[in-house]
Structure formats: structure tokens, C-alpha cells
Design a protein around this motif. Sequence first.
Motif, PDB file in Angstrom:
ATOM      1  N   MET A  57       0.842  -1.194   0.000  1.00 39.45           N
ATOM      2  CA  MET A  57       0.000   0.000   0.000  1.00 39.45           C
ATOM      3  C   MET A  57       0.879   1.247   0.000  1.00 39.45           C
ATOM      4  O   MET A  57       1.945   1.271   0.612  1.00 39.45           O
ATOM      5  N   ASN A  58       0.404   2.280  -0.658  1.00 39.83           N
ATOM      6  CA  ASN A  58       1.106   3.561  -0.702  1.00 39.83           C
ATOM      7  C   ASN A  58       1.343   4.048   0.728  1.00 39.83           C
ATOM      8  O   ASN A  58       0.411   4.089   1.528  1.00 39.83           O
ATOM      9  N   PRO A  59       2.579   4.421   1.087  1.00 40.35           N
ATOM     10  CA  PRO A  59       2.857   4.853   2.458  1.00 40.35           C
ATOM     11  C   PRO A  59       2.058   6.079   2.896  1.00 40.35           C
ATOM     12  O   PRO A  59       1.668   6.194   4.051  1.00 40.35           O
ATOM     13  N   HIS A  60       1.775   6.989   1.967  1.00 40.37           N
ATOM     14  CA  HIS A  60       0.982   8.170   2.306  1.00 40.37           C
ATOM     15  C   HIS A  60      -0.460   7.780   2.633  1.00 40.37           C
ATOM     16  O   HIS A  60      -1.052   8.295   3.589  1.00 40.37           O
ATOM     17  N   VAL A  61      -1.007   6.856   1.874  1.00 45.35           N
ATOM     18  CA  VAL A  61      -2.369   6.379   2.122  1.00 45.35           C
ATOM     19  C   VAL A  61      -2.416   5.620   3.435  1.00 45.35           C
ATOM     20  O   VAL A  61      -3.331   5.794   4.241  1.00 45.35           O
ATOM     21  N   SER A  62      -1.415   4.801   3.683  1.00 47.59           N
ATOM     22  CA  SER A  62      -1.352   4.027   4.920  1.00 47.59           C
ATOM     23  C   SER A  62      -1.295   4.946   6.143  1.00 47.59           C
ATOM     24  O   SER A  62      -1.998   4.723   7.126  1.00 47.59           O
ATOM     25  N   THR A  63      -0.477   5.976   6.085  1.00 46.70           N
ATOM     26  CA  THR A  63      -0.351   6.924   7.193  1.00 46.70           C
ATOM     27  C   THR A  63      -1.666   7.666   7.432  1.00 46.70           C
ATOM     28  O   THR A  63      -2.106   7.808   8.577  1.00 46.70           O
ATOM     29  N   LEU A  64      -2.299   8.126   6.360  1.00 47.12           N
ATOM     30  CA  LEU A  64      -3.568   8.836   6.501  1.00 47.12           C
ATOM     31  C   LEU A  64      -4.643   7.924   7.089  1.00 47.12           C
ATOM     32  O   LEU A  64      -5.378   8.331   7.995  1.00 47.12           O
ATOM     33  N   LEU A  65      -4.739   6.692   6.622  1.00 50.33           N
ATOM     34  CA  LEU A  65      -5.715   5.754   7.170  1.00 50.33           C
ATOM     35  C   LEU A  65      -5.465   5.492   8.652  1.00 50.33           C
ATOM     36  O   LEU A  65      -6.397   5.446   9.448  1.00 50.33           O
ATOM     37  N   ARG A  66      -4.200   5.331   9.030  1.00 47.73           N
ATOM     38  CA  ARG A  66      -3.860   5.107  10.442  1.00 47.73           C
ATOM     39  C   ARG A  66      -4.252   6.306  11.287  1.00 47.73           C
ATOM     40  O   ARG A  66      -4.816   6.162  12.379  1.00 47.73           O
ATOM     41  N   LYS A  67      -3.995   7.524  10.798  1.00 48.49           N
ATOM     42  CA  LYS A  67      -4.363   8.726  11.549  1.00 48.49           C
ATOM     43  C   LYS A  67      -5.878   8.870  11.669  1.00 48.49           C
ATOM     44  O   LYS A  67      -6.387   9.287  12.714  1.00 48.49           O
ATOM     45  N   LEU A  68      -6.615   8.510  10.613  1.00 54.68           N
ATOM     46  CA  LEU A  68      -8.075   8.562  10.680  1.00 54.68           C
ATOM     47  C   LEU A  68      -8.614   7.560  11.688  1.00 54.68           C
ATOM     48  O   LEU A  68      -9.540   7.862  12.443  1.00 54.68           O
ATOM     49  N   ILE A  69      -8.049   6.365  11.717  1.00 54.35           N
ATOM     50  CA  ILE A  69      -8.479   5.348  12.683  1.00 54.35           C
ATOM     51  C   ILE A  69      -8.158   5.801  14.104  1.00 54.35           C
ATOM     52  O   ILE A  69      -8.984   5.664  14.999  1.00 54.35           O
ATOM     53  N   ASP A  70      -6.954   6.359  14.320  1.00 53.49           N
ATOM     54  CA  ASP A  70      -6.585   6.846  15.654  1.00 53.49           C
ATOM     55  C   ASP A  70      -7.502   7.987  16.082  1.00 53.49           C
ATOM     56  O   ASP A  70      -7.897   8.057  17.249  1.00 53.49           O
ATOM     57  N   PHE A  71      -7.846   8.879  15.165  1.00 51.26           N
ATOM     58  CA  PHE A  71      -8.740   9.985  15.484  1.00 51.26           C
ATOM     59  C   PHE A  71     -10.126   9.470  15.859  1.00 51.26           C
ATOM     60  O   PHE A  71     -10.756   9.959  16.780  1.00 51.26           O
ATOM     61  N   GLU A  72     -10.586   8.468  15.132  1.00 58.38           N
ATOM     62  CA  GLU A  72     -11.905   7.885  15.410  1.00 58.38           C
ATOM     63  C   GLU A  72     -11.955   7.269  16.795  1.00 58.38           C
ATOM     64  O   GLU A  72     -12.936   7.396  17.513  1.00 58.38           O
TER      65      GLU A  72
END
Length: 75
Positions: A57-72
Motif C-alpha cells: 500500500m502507498n505509504p501516504h495512504v497508509s499513514t492517513l488511514l492510520r491517523k483517521l483510525i486513531d482519530f476515530e
Amino acid sequence: MGPHPFFLHGVAAFFSSYYVFNLEYPAAGSSTLEFIQRCILGINLERGSKTKKRTTMNPHVSTLLRKLIDFEWAS
């Protein structure tokens, strides 16, 4: 292929065309398209991507998804 009366049908046709014709996402928008594919539409490939010959997976997409999950979880 004519215009679609519903936005979601148009998006489905757009992403389907990449898989039916075995196309790669254009380099300029590959991160955005991969984010829409994986996060918003829920189309997650087991491995790889529709971007230029990458196996993860694209590292930028992976980081954004992780941050969205942490925010949730923080909410």
C-alpha cells in the motif's frame, strides 16, 4: 457509456474501468485514487495496488488511514 443519473454509479463505473481494462492509476493522482479506493469505497486488494508496479500500500495512504483510525478512537 452515457451519463449516470447517480454519482455513486459514475464512481463505480470509473473504478471498474481500471480493473476491467487492467489500467494503472496515473502517477499524478495515484495516492488520491488509492485513498478513495481503499478508505471510502472499501475496495482493498490483498496485496499490491493499481499504481505503477508497487507490491504494498502507498505509504501516504497508509499513514492517513492510520491517523483517521486513531482519530476515530480518540473521539
